[in-house]
Design a protein around this motif. Sequence first.
Motif, PDB file in Angstrom:
ATOM      1  N   ALA A   1      51.282  41.385  33.693  1.00 14.81           N
ATOM      2  CA  ALA A   1      50.937  40.261  34.563  1.00 14.81           C
ATOM      3  C   ALA A   1      50.173  40.734  35.796  1.00 14.81           C
ATOM      4  O   ALA A   1      49.168  40.132  36.193  1.00 14.81           O
ATOM      5  CB  ALA A   1      52.201  39.517  34.981  1.00 14.81           C
ATOM      6  N   PHE A   2      50.634  41.813  36.410  1.00 19.58           N
ATOM      7  CA  PHE A   2      49.954  42.329  37.596  1.00 19.58           C
ATOM      8  C   PHE A   2      48.558  42.846  37.259  1.00 19.58           C
ATOM      9  O   PHE A   2      47.622  42.697  38.048  1.00 19.58           O
ATOM     10  CB  PHE A   2      50.778  43.436  38.249  1.00 19.58           C
ATOM     11  CG  PHE A   2      51.801  42.925  39.232  1.00 19.58           C
ATOM     12  CD1 PHE A   2      51.420  42.139  40.319  1.00 19.58           C
ATOM     13  CD2 PHE A   2      53.144  43.228  39.078  1.00 19.58           C
ATOM     14  CE1 PHE A   2      52.351  41.664  41.228  1.00 19.58           C
ATOM     15  CE2 PHE A   2      54.092  42.753  39.981  1.00 19.58           C
ATOM     16  CZ  PHE A   2      53.694  41.964  41.061  1.00 19.58           C
ATOM     17  N   GLN A   3      48.411  43.455  36.096  1.00 23.43           N
ATOM     18  CA  GLN A   3      47.089  43.938  35.677  1.00 23.43           C
ATOM     19  C   GLN A   3      46.112  42.778  35.553  1.00 23.43           C
ATOM     20  O   GLN A   3      44.955  42.870  35.985  1.00 23.43           O
ATOM     21  CB  GLN A   3      47.203  44.687  34.342  1.00 23.43           C
ATOM     22  CG  GLN A   3      47.837  46.068  34.457  1.00 23.43           C
ATOM     23  CD  GLN A   3      47.957  46.760  33.118  1.00 23.43           C
ATOM     24  OE1 GLN A   3      47.757  46.147  32.054  1.00 23.43           O
ATOM     25  NE2 GLN A   3      48.299  48.040  33.133  1.00 23.43           N
ATOM     26  N   LYS A   4      46.578  41.694  34.954  1.00 23.00           N
ATOM     27  CA  LYS A   4      45.709  40.525  34.785  1.00 23.00           C
ATOM     28  C   LYS A   4      45.427  39.842  36.122  1.00 23.00           C
ATOM     29  O   LYS A   4      44.321  39.343  36.350  1.00 23.00           O
ATOM     30  CB  LYS A   4      46.348  39.542  33.811  1.00 23.00           C
ATOM     31  CG  LYS A   4      46.397  40.059  32.373  1.00 23.00           C
ATOM     32  CD  LYS A   4      47.094  39.079  31.445  1.00 23.00           C
ATOM     33  CE  LYS A   4      47.122  39.610  30.024  1.00 23.00           C
ATOM     34  NZ  LYS A   4      47.843  38.694  29.101  1.00 23.00           N
ATOM     35  N   LEU A   5      46.421  39.831  37.006  1.00 27.92           N
ATOM     36  CA  LEU A   5      46.215  39.234  38.330  1.00 27.92           C
ATOM     37  C   LEU A   5      45.170  39.997  39.132  1.00 27.92           C
ATOM     38  O   LEU A   5      44.364  39.405  39.853  1.00 27.92           O
ATOM     39  CB  LEU A   5      47.529  39.216  39.111  1.00 27.92           C
ATOM     40  CG  LEU A   5      48.389  37.962  39.059  1.00 27.92           C
ATOM     41  CD1 LEU A   5      49.653  38.157  39.869  1.00 27.92           C
ATOM     42  CD2 LEU A   5      47.627  36.738  39.572  1.00 27.92           C
ATOM     43  N   SER A   6      45.188  41.314  39.009  1.00 23.86           N
ATOM     44  CA  SER A   6      44.263  42.140  39.786  1.00 23.86           C
ATOM     45  C   SER A   6      42.815  41.914  39.372  1.00 23.86           C
ATOM     46  O   SER A   6      41.895  42.251  40.119  1.00 23.86           O
ATOM     47  CB  SER A   6      44.619  43.623  39.638  1.00 23.86           C
ATOM     48  OG  SER A   6      44.444  44.051  38.300  1.00 23.86           O
ATOM     49  N   ALA A   7      42.615  41.332  38.188  1.00 25.96           N
ATOM     50  CA  ALA A   7      41.254  41.067  37.713  1.00 25.96           C
ATOM     51  C   ALA A   7      40.691  39.762  38.264  1.00 25.96           C
ATOM     52  O   ALA A   7      39.519  39.452  38.062  1.00 25.96           O
ATOM     53  CB  ALA A   7      41.243  41.029  36.187  1.00 25.96           C
ATOM     54  N   ILE A   8      41.534  38.992  38.967  1.00 23.16           N
ATOM     55  CA  ILE A   8      41.104  37.708  39.523  1.00 23.16           C
ATOM     56  C   ILE A   8      40.853  37.853  41.021  1.00 23.16           C
ATOM     57  O   ILE A   8      41.698  38.373  41.750  1.00 23.16           O
ATOM     58  CB  ILE A   8      42.162  36.611  39.282  1.00 23.16           C
ATOM     59  CG1 ILE A   8      42.385  36.415  37.774  1.00 23.16           C
ATOM     60  CG2 ILE A   8      41.748  35.299  39.936  1.00 23.16           C
ATOM     61  CD1 ILE A   8      43.480  35.401  37.460  1.00 23.16           C
ATOM     62  N   ASP A   9      39.697  37.409  41.464  1.00 24.46           N
ATOM     63  CA  ASP A   9      39.372  37.399  42.889  1.00 24.46           C
ATOM     64  C   ASP A   9      39.804  36.043  43.445  1.00 24.46           C
ATOM     65  O   ASP A   9      39.177  35.023  43.162  1.00 24.46           O
ATOM     66  CB  ASP A   9      37.873  37.613  43.091  1.00 24.46           C
ATOM     67  CG  ASP A   9      37.479  37.665  44.569  1.00 24.46           C
ATOM     68  OD1 ASP A   9      38.357  37.436  45.431  1.00 24.46           O
ATOM     69  OD2 ASP A   9      36.295  37.922  44.856  1.00 24.46           O
ATOM     70  N   SER A  10      40.864  36.030  44.235  1.00 27.06           N
ATOM     71  CA  SER A  10      41.399  34.753  44.742  1.00 27.06           C
ATOM     72  C   SER A  10      40.378  33.993  45.584  1.00 27.06           C
ATOM     73  O   SER A  10      40.421  32.761  45.644  1.00 27.06           O
ATOM     74  CB  SER A  10      42.669  35.004  45.568  1.00 27.06           C
ATOM     75  OG  SER A  10      42.392  35.863  46.664  1.00 27.06           O
ATOM     76  N   ASP A  11      39.455  34.707  46.210  1.00 24.42           N
ATOM     77  CA  ASP A  11      38.435  34.045  47.041  1.00 24.42           C
ATOM     78  C   ASP A  11      37.459  33.235  46.197  1.00 24.42           C
ATOM     79  O   ASP A  11      36.761  32.361  46.724  1.00 24.42           O
ATOM     80  CB  ASP A  11      37.662  35.078  47.861  1.00 24.42           C
ATOM     81  CG  ASP A  11      38.526  35.726  48.932  1.00 24.42           C
ATOM     82  OD1 ASP A  11      39.499  35.087  49.369  1.00 24.42           O
ATOM     83  OD2 ASP A  11      38.236  36.876  49.317  1.00 24.42           O
ATOM     84  N   GLN A  12      37.388  33.542  44.911  1.00 24.39           N
ATOM     85  CA  GLN A  12      36.470  32.837  44.024  1.00 24.39           C
ATOM     86  C   GLN A  12      37.116  31.636  43.340  1.00 24.39           C
ATOM     87  O   GLN A  12      36.453  30.913  42.596  1.00 24.39           O
ATOM     88  CB  GLN A  12      35.932  33.800  42.963  1.00 24.39           C
ATOM     89  CG  GLN A  12      35.162  34.990  43.515  1.00 24.39           C
ATOM     90  CD  GLN A  12      33.975  34.569  44.364  1.00 24.39           C
ATOM     91  OE1 GLN A  12      33.179  33.729  43.942  1.00 24.39           O
ATOM     92  NE2 GLN A  12      33.845  35.143  45.554  1.00 24.39           N
ATOM     93  N   ILE A  13      38.411  31.408  43.570  1.00 37.54           N
ATOM     94  CA  ILE A  13      39.097  30.255  42.977  1.00 37.54           C
ATOM     95  C   ILE A  13      38.852  29.031  43.862  1.00 37.54           C
ATOM     96  O   ILE A  13      39.202  29.031  45.042  1.00 37.54           O
ATOM     97  CB  ILE A  13      40.614  30.514  42.856  1.00 37.54           C
ATOM     98  CG1 ILE A  13      40.886  31.763  42.027  1.00 37.54           C
ATOM     99  CG2 ILE A  13      41.311  29.310  42.220  1.00 37.54           C
ATOM    100  CD1 ILE A  13      42.357  32.144  41.941  1.00 37.54           C
TER     101      ILE A  13
END
Length: 294
Positions: free
Chosen positions: A89-101
Amino acid sequence: MNVTDFIQRRKALKLSQRKLCQGICTQATLSRFENNSHVPSLTILTQLCARLGMTVETLYQSEADTVSQVNIQLDEIEKSLMMEDYCQAFQKLSAIDSDQIESVIAKMRFYYLRGLMTALTNGNVLDISYDLSLIFNVLDVNQKTIFTTLGFLGMGEMYARNHQLQRAQFYFDKVNDYLSQLPAEQQSEQYYLRVLMMVYYTAEFEMTRNHYADSQRLIKAGVGLCSSQHVTFYLPNLKFLATRCAIALHQPTQKVQGLMSETLAFAKINQNEVVEVKLAALKRQLEKGQLREA
């Protein structure tokens, strides 16, 4: 609206802003649009897109695809969280840039997932507080969504794991309040899975405080919810908690063994290897006399 495709198309055609907007609008209007500060009228935007050989719908479709992709990623992360596969889960989360959501709902999902997982893995309390407070104070200030309650769950876990039980109880009480007032109308499967996650961790917390009656009440409600909504995903976890509760209350060996059998059966059906490992460890403790049963 995502204007990245628009800008890339203009540059690929080697068109300056001045050339593109000639006869359609002022360069200032186009500049404001490309800087995401102001979307022009539909008439102007349609003409600009036509000059680039694209449509307005294409711009919106690009944004929709981005939102859809983020939601797919968050679905996978949420499933990993529920399966207690925190590493993945953490690996997949790290691939998401929260600023781009861009979606508020997606942002709340992202921060609840990261905050709760950090709490469940005994992470930095400042990181947990920051992620979850963004939901309470910025994204859901009126506290009307389920994500606020999931945030309360994360705060409760954070304090419980730092042995600040009074503060933990404050947040788990809020979760209990939510669970006592579930909507009467039918909800999605994803909604019930989130509710069952709250039930599981709240029941576990009550058990650690030796509030066995409260824990048993929650477990029973959770099993009932699994049955009524045909959601078996959390049955292994709930049955495992019921087993632990039965051992702590020194209930008869036959009952404990029956609960263990049910736990194992549901764990295999739902391919929940984490619960299988926990159950095996519990059995070893019983065999070594490290736990007592009647």
